[in-house]
Design a protein around this motif. Sequence first.
Motif, short mmCIF file in Angstrom:
data_model
loop_
_atom_site.label_atom_id
_atom_site.label_comp_id
_atom_site.label_asym_id
_atom_site.label_seq_id
_atom_site.Cartn_x
_atom_site.Cartn_y
_atom_site.Cartn_z
N TYR A 53 0.94 -1.18 -0.25
CA TYR A 53 0.30 0.17 0.15
C TYR A 53 0.82 0.67 -0.11
O TYR A 53 0.74 2.41 -0.75
N THR A 56 2.74 1.70 -3.21
CA THR A 56 1.10 2.38 -4.02
C THR A 56 0.97 3.68 -4.23
O THR A 56 0.93 4.90 -5.18
N ILE A 60 2.99 5.11 -7.11
CA ILE A 60 2.10 5.13 -7.97
C ILE A 60 1.26 6.32 -8.32
O ILE A 60 1.01 7.05 -9.64
N LEU A 97 -8.66 2.22 -4.36
CA LEU A 97 -7.47 2.15 -5.22
C LEU A 97 -5.86 1.85 -4.50
O LEU A 97 -5.67 0.50 -5.34
N THR A 100 -6.17 -2.24 -3.42
CA THR A 100 -6.45 -2.77 -5.03
C THR A 100 -5.33 -3.07 -6.05
O THR A 100 -5.32 -4.18 -5.63
N TYR A 101 -4.66 -1.81 -6.04
CA TYR A 101 -3.54 -1.91 -6.77
C TYR A 101 -2.29 -2.60 -5.83
O TYR A 101 -1.39 -2.91 -6.68
N ALA A 104 -2.70 -5.70 -5.61
CA ALA A 104 -2.37 -6.90 -7.07
C ALA A 104 -1.00 -7.18 -7.51
O ALA A 104 -0.07 -7.60 -7.81
N LEU A 105 0.03 -5.56 -6.64
CA LEU A 105 1.01 -6.06 -7.13
C LEU A 105 2.09 -7.02 -5.84
O LEU A 105 3.01 -7.08 -6.31
N ILE A 143 -1.95 -3.71 -21.34
CA ILE A 143 -2.16 -2.28 -20.40
C ILE A 143 -1.87 -1.00 -20.69
O ILE A 143 -0.80 -1.00 -20.77
N TYR A 145 -2.43 3.06 -20.93
CA TYR A 145 -2.14 4.45 -19.94
C TYR A 145 -2.89 5.33 -21.23
O TYR A 145 -1.97 6.08 -22.18
N LEU A 166 -10.35 1.83 -16.15
CA LEU A 166 -11.00 1.95 -15.08
C LEU A 166 -11.86 2.48 -14.93
O LEU A 166 -12.94 2.78 -14.27
#
Length: 203
Positions: A53, A56, A60, A97, A100-101, A104-105, A143, A145, A166
Amino acid sequence: MKKFLLVILSLMMSMSIFAAEAPDVFVKKIANEVFEILKTDKDLRSGNKEKAYKITEEKILPYFNFDRISKLVLGKAYPSATKEEQEAFKKEFRTMLVKTYGSALLRFKDQTLNYKPARFEPTDEEVLIKTEVLQPGAPPLPIDYMLEKDGNSWKVFDIIIEGVSLVTNYRGQFGNEIRQNGIASLITKLAEKNANYDKTANK
Protein backbone atom coordinates in the motif's frame (compact mmCIF):
# COMPACT_ATOMS: atom_id res chain seq x y z
CA MET A 1 11.93 43.49 -35.86
CA LYS A 2 8.39 42.13 -35.60
CA LYS A 3 9.32 39.02 -37.64
CA PHE A 4 12.42 38.53 -35.50
CA LEU A 5 10.31 38.59 -32.31
CA LEU A 6 7.88 36.09 -33.80
CA VAL A 7 10.76 33.74 -34.63
CA ILE A 8 12.15 34.04 -31.08
CA LEU A 9 8.68 33.42 -29.61
CA SER A 10 8.23 30.38 -31.84
CA LEU A 11 11.59 28.97 -30.77
CA MET A 12 10.77 29.53 -27.09
CA MET A 13 7.46 27.69 -27.48
CA SER A 14 9.16 24.82 -29.25
CA MET A 15 11.79 24.59 -26.51
CA SER A 16 9.13 24.49 -23.80
CA ILE A 17 7.30 21.71 -25.66
CA PHE A 18 10.35 19.54 -26.06
CA ALA A 19 11.54 20.31 -22.54
CA ALA A 20 8.53 18.34 -21.32
CA GLU A 21 9.33 14.72 -20.65
CA ALA A 22 8.06 12.49 -23.45
CA PRO A 23 5.00 10.49 -22.30
CA ASP A 24 6.50 7.10 -23.15
CA VAL A 25 9.68 8.01 -21.26
CA PHE A 26 7.53 9.09 -18.32
CA VAL A 27 5.68 5.75 -18.21
CA LYS A 28 8.90 3.75 -18.56
CA LYS A 29 10.58 5.66 -15.74
CA ILE A 30 7.73 5.11 -13.29
CA ALA A 31 7.07 1.51 -14.32
CA ASN A 32 10.75 0.52 -14.23
CA GLU A 33 11.14 2.01 -10.76
CA VAL A 34 8.13 0.10 -9.44
CA PHE A 35 9.16 -3.18 -11.12
CA GLU A 36 12.65 -2.88 -9.66
CA ILE A 37 11.14 -2.48 -6.19
CA LEU A 38 8.91 -5.51 -6.76
CA LYS A 39 11.93 -7.60 -7.70
CA THR A 40 14.20 -6.56 -4.83
CA ASP A 41 12.03 -5.66 -1.84
CA LYS A 42 11.96 -8.59 0.58
CA ASP A 43 8.86 -7.34 2.39
CA LEU A 44 6.86 -7.23 -0.83
CA ARG A 45 8.05 -10.64 -1.94
CA SER A 46 6.96 -12.06 1.40
CA GLY A 47 3.45 -10.61 0.96
CA ASN A 48 3.57 -7.53 3.19
CA LYS A 49 0.34 -5.66 2.32
CA GLU A 50 1.11 -2.51 4.26
CA LYS A 51 4.39 -2.15 2.36
CA ALA A 52 2.53 -2.71 -0.93
CA TYR A 53 0.00 0.00 0.00
CA LYS A 54 2.86 2.37 0.87
CA ILE A 55 4.57 1.76 -2.49
CA THR A 56 1.29 2.33 -4.33
CA GLU A 57 0.63 5.54 -2.41
CA GLU A 58 4.14 6.95 -2.86
CA LYS A 59 5.29 5.62 -6.25
CA ILE A 60 2.14 5.26 -8.37
CA LEU A 61 -0.87 7.34 -7.32
CA PRO A 62 0.94 10.73 -7.20
CA TYR A 63 1.01 10.49 -11.00
CA PHE A 64 -2.79 10.13 -11.23
CA ASN A 65 -5.07 13.12 -11.83
CA PHE A 66 -7.71 12.27 -9.23
CA ASP A 67 -9.76 15.38 -9.89
CA ARG A 68 -10.31 14.40 -13.49
CA ILE A 69 -10.67 10.69 -12.76
CA SER A 70 -13.34 11.43 -10.15
CA LYS A 71 -15.26 13.64 -12.56
CA LEU A 72 -15.11 10.99 -15.29
CA VAL A 73 -16.10 8.16 -12.96
CA LEU A 74 -19.05 10.01 -11.41
CA GLY A 75 -20.15 11.49 -14.73
CA LYS A 76 -23.37 13.49 -14.42
CA ALA A 77 -23.46 12.91 -10.68
CA TYR A 78 -20.27 14.92 -10.08
CA PRO A 79 -21.56 18.47 -10.70
CA SER A 80 -24.72 17.80 -8.68
CA ALA A 81 -22.71 16.58 -5.67
CA THR A 82 -21.74 19.02 -2.94
CA LYS A 83 -18.10 20.05 -2.54
CA GLU A 84 -17.93 17.94 0.61
CA GLU A 85 -19.32 14.91 -1.24
CA GLN A 86 -16.84 15.38 -4.10
CA GLU A 87 -13.90 15.50 -1.70
CA ALA A 88 -15.19 12.56 0.35
CA PHE A 89 -15.61 10.49 -2.81
CA LYS A 90 -12.09 11.30 -4.01
CA LYS A 91 -10.67 10.31 -0.62
CA GLU A 92 -12.48 6.96 -0.46
CA PHE A 93 -11.93 6.19 -4.14
CA ARG A 94 -8.22 6.86 -3.78
CA THR A 95 -8.03 4.64 -0.69
CA MET A 96 -9.85 1.88 -2.57
CA LEU A 97 -7.35 2.08 -5.43
CA VAL A 98 -4.41 2.02 -3.01
CA LYS A 99 -5.70 -1.22 -1.51
CA THR A 100 -6.77 -2.76 -4.83
CA TYR A 101 -3.56 -2.00 -6.73
CA GLY A 102 -1.39 -2.54 -3.68
CA SER A 103 -2.76 -6.06 -3.34
CA ALA A 104 -2.26 -6.61 -7.07
CA LEU A 105 1.43 -5.66 -6.74
CA LEU A 106 1.95 -8.62 -4.42
CA ARG A 107 0.99 -10.99 -7.24
CA PHE A 108 3.81 -9.73 -9.46
CA LYS A 109 6.82 -12.03 -9.20
CA ASP A 110 8.74 -12.71 -12.40
CA GLN A 111 6.80 -10.58 -14.87
CA THR A 112 8.44 -8.07 -17.17
CA LEU A 113 7.01 -5.06 -18.96
CA ASN A 114 7.08 -4.60 -22.73
CA TYR A 115 6.50 -1.16 -24.21
CA LYS A 116 4.67 -0.85 -27.52
CA PRO A 117 5.82 1.80 -30.03
CA ALA A 118 4.29 5.12 -29.03
CA ARG A 119 2.67 7.44 -31.56
CA PHE A 120 2.24 11.07 -30.58
CA GLU A 121 3.11 14.61 -31.60
CA PRO A 122 5.12 17.01 -29.39
CA THR A 123 2.06 19.28 -29.20
CA ASP A 124 -0.37 16.54 -28.07
CA GLU A 125 -2.06 17.26 -24.76
CA GLU A 126 -3.39 13.71 -24.36
CA VAL A 127 -1.56 10.52 -25.30
CA LEU A 128 -2.22 6.78 -25.21
CA ILE A 129 0.79 4.70 -24.16
CA LYS A 130 0.47 0.96 -24.72
CA THR A 131 2.31 -1.66 -22.70
CA GLU A 132 1.96 -5.34 -21.91
CA VAL A 133 3.00 -7.41 -18.94
CA LEU A 134 4.85 -10.55 -20.00
CA GLN A 135 4.00 -13.45 -17.72
CA PRO A 136 5.82 -16.81 -17.69
CA GLY A 137 3.46 -19.52 -18.93
CA ALA A 138 0.59 -17.11 -19.62
CA PRO A 139 -0.51 -14.76 -22.44
CA PRO A 140 0.72 -11.14 -22.27
CA LEU A 141 -1.50 -8.82 -20.24
CA PRO A 142 -2.15 -5.57 -22.16
CA ILE A 143 -2.17 -2.43 -19.99
CA ASP A 144 -2.61 0.96 -21.65
CA TYR A 145 -2.32 4.37 -20.03
CA MET A 146 -4.22 7.52 -20.98
CA LEU A 147 -2.05 10.50 -20.10
CA GLU A 148 -2.62 14.22 -20.07
CA LYS A 149 0.06 16.89 -20.11
CA ASP A 150 0.67 18.50 -16.73
CA GLY A 151 3.22 21.28 -17.10
CA ASN A 152 6.50 19.60 -18.02
CA SER A 153 5.28 16.17 -17.00
CA TRP A 154 2.23 13.91 -17.41
CA LYS A 155 -0.56 12.48 -15.31
CA VAL A 156 -2.68 9.39 -15.78
CA PHE A 157 -6.44 9.86 -16.13
CA ASP A 158 -7.40 6.34 -17.18
CA ILE A 159 -5.92 2.84 -17.34
CA ILE A 160 -7.16 0.23 -19.80
CA ILE A 161 -6.49 -3.37 -18.76
CA GLU A 162 -7.31 -6.07 -21.33
CA GLY A 163 -9.50 -3.59 -23.15
CA VAL A 164 -11.45 -2.57 -20.02
CA SER A 165 -11.21 1.07 -18.94
CA LEU A 166 -10.83 1.79 -15.23
CA VAL A 167 -13.03 4.85 -15.63
CA THR A 168 -15.77 3.06 -17.58
CA ASN A 169 -15.70 0.06 -15.25
CA TYR A 170 -16.14 2.06 -12.06
CA ARG A 171 -18.61 4.47 -13.66
CA GLY A 172 -20.88 1.48 -14.33
CA GLN A 173 -20.46 0.06 -10.83
CA PHE A 174 -20.92 3.34 -9.00
CA GLY A 175 -23.66 4.61 -11.31
CA ASN A 176 -26.06 1.89 -10.22
CA GLU A 177 -25.59 2.72 -6.54
CA ILE A 178 -25.95 6.47 -7.16
CA ARG A 179 -29.16 6.02 -9.16
CA GLN A 180 -30.70 3.78 -6.52
CA ASN A 181 -29.52 5.37 -3.28
CA GLY A 182 -27.59 8.58 -4.04
CA ILE A 183 -23.93 9.57 -3.87
CA ALA A 184 -23.90 9.75 -0.05
CA SER A 185 -24.74 6.05 0.05
CA LEU A 186 -21.93 5.31 -2.41
CA ILE A 187 -19.41 7.16 -0.25
CA THR A 188 -20.58 5.29 2.86
CA LYS A 189 -20.27 1.92 1.13
CA LEU A 190 -16.80 2.75 -0.21
CA ALA A 191 -15.69 3.78 3.30
CA GLU A 192 -17.05 0.51 4.73
CA LYS A 193 -15.36 -1.51 2.01
CA ASN A 194 -12.04 0.23 2.63
CA ALA A 195 -12.28 -0.30 6.39
CA ASN A 196 -12.95 -4.01 5.94
CA TYR A 197 -10.81 -4.62 2.85
CA ASP A 198 -8.02 -6.57 4.54
CA LYS A 199 -10.54 -8.75 6.37
CA THR A 200 -12.48 -9.73 3.24
CA ALA A 201 -9.96 -9.52 0.36
CA ASN A 202 -8.78 -13.12 0.70
CA LYS A 203 -12.20 -14.65 1.31
